[in-house]
Scaffold this active site. Sequence first.
Site, mmCIF file in Angstrom:
data_model
loop_
_atom_site.group_PDB
_atom_site.id
_atom_site.type_symbol
_atom_site.label_atom_id
_atom_site.label_comp_id
_atom_site.label_asym_id
_atom_site.label_seq_id
_atom_site.Cartn_x
_atom_site.Cartn_y
_atom_site.Cartn_z
ATOM 1 N N ASP A 1 0.991 -1.299 0.250
ATOM 2 C CA ASP A 1 0.106 -0.183 0.014
ATOM 3 C C ASP A 1 0.924 1.285 0.096
ATOM 4 O OD1 ASP A 1 0.800 -1.053 2.752
ATOM 5 O OD2 ASP A 1 -0.694 1.021 2.999
ATOM 6 N N GLU B 1 -0.159 -1.207 4.915
ATOM 7 C CA GLU B 1 0.759 -1.073 7.033
ATOM 8 C C GLU B 1 0.829 0.166 7.461
ATOM 9 O OE1 GLU B 1 4.799 0.845 7.468
ATOM 10 O OE2 GLU B 1 3.523 1.460 5.489
#
Length: 164
Positions: free
Chosen positions: A71, A133
Amino acid sequence: MAETGKLIEFTQRIVRTKSLSGGESQVVQAMAEEMERLGYDKVFVDQAGSLIGIVEGQNPGPTLLMDGHCDTVEANPADWQMDPWSGAIVGDRLYGRGSADMKGSLAAMIHAAAAADRKTLRGRVAVSATVSEEVAEGAALAKVIEAVNPDFVVVGEATNLNLN
């Protein structure tokens, strides 16, 4: 095309794929396809949405997990000198959101594990592309660790070349 060229093209492709926290499914799919193309023994998405690929050695031994998050945070194009989703190569550098944090290292780990010589590999190498994350560091990785049960973990996060 040599594998180096394929690695660069793959890295560009995943940098060009937006993957904001919570919206990583397209980049996870692209990475899963690359793992399958490279001949991973197992490729699956866990309950959190993280990708896990496994390369099995022919000999028993420990499990090494190489992890990176897939991400990114949003990019304001006005803050960039070029399109943050371009994956452009200028000189010897690749530009774009996530190229250093962490899609570049994920691409390298995916290709490195595939290049392992299974005849001499003792144990297995797992590569994970964890989700979310940027908003919940470590939560998705904990699920990967439960699924893989590694003996060793390498996280490819940029650290200014310092061991952390």
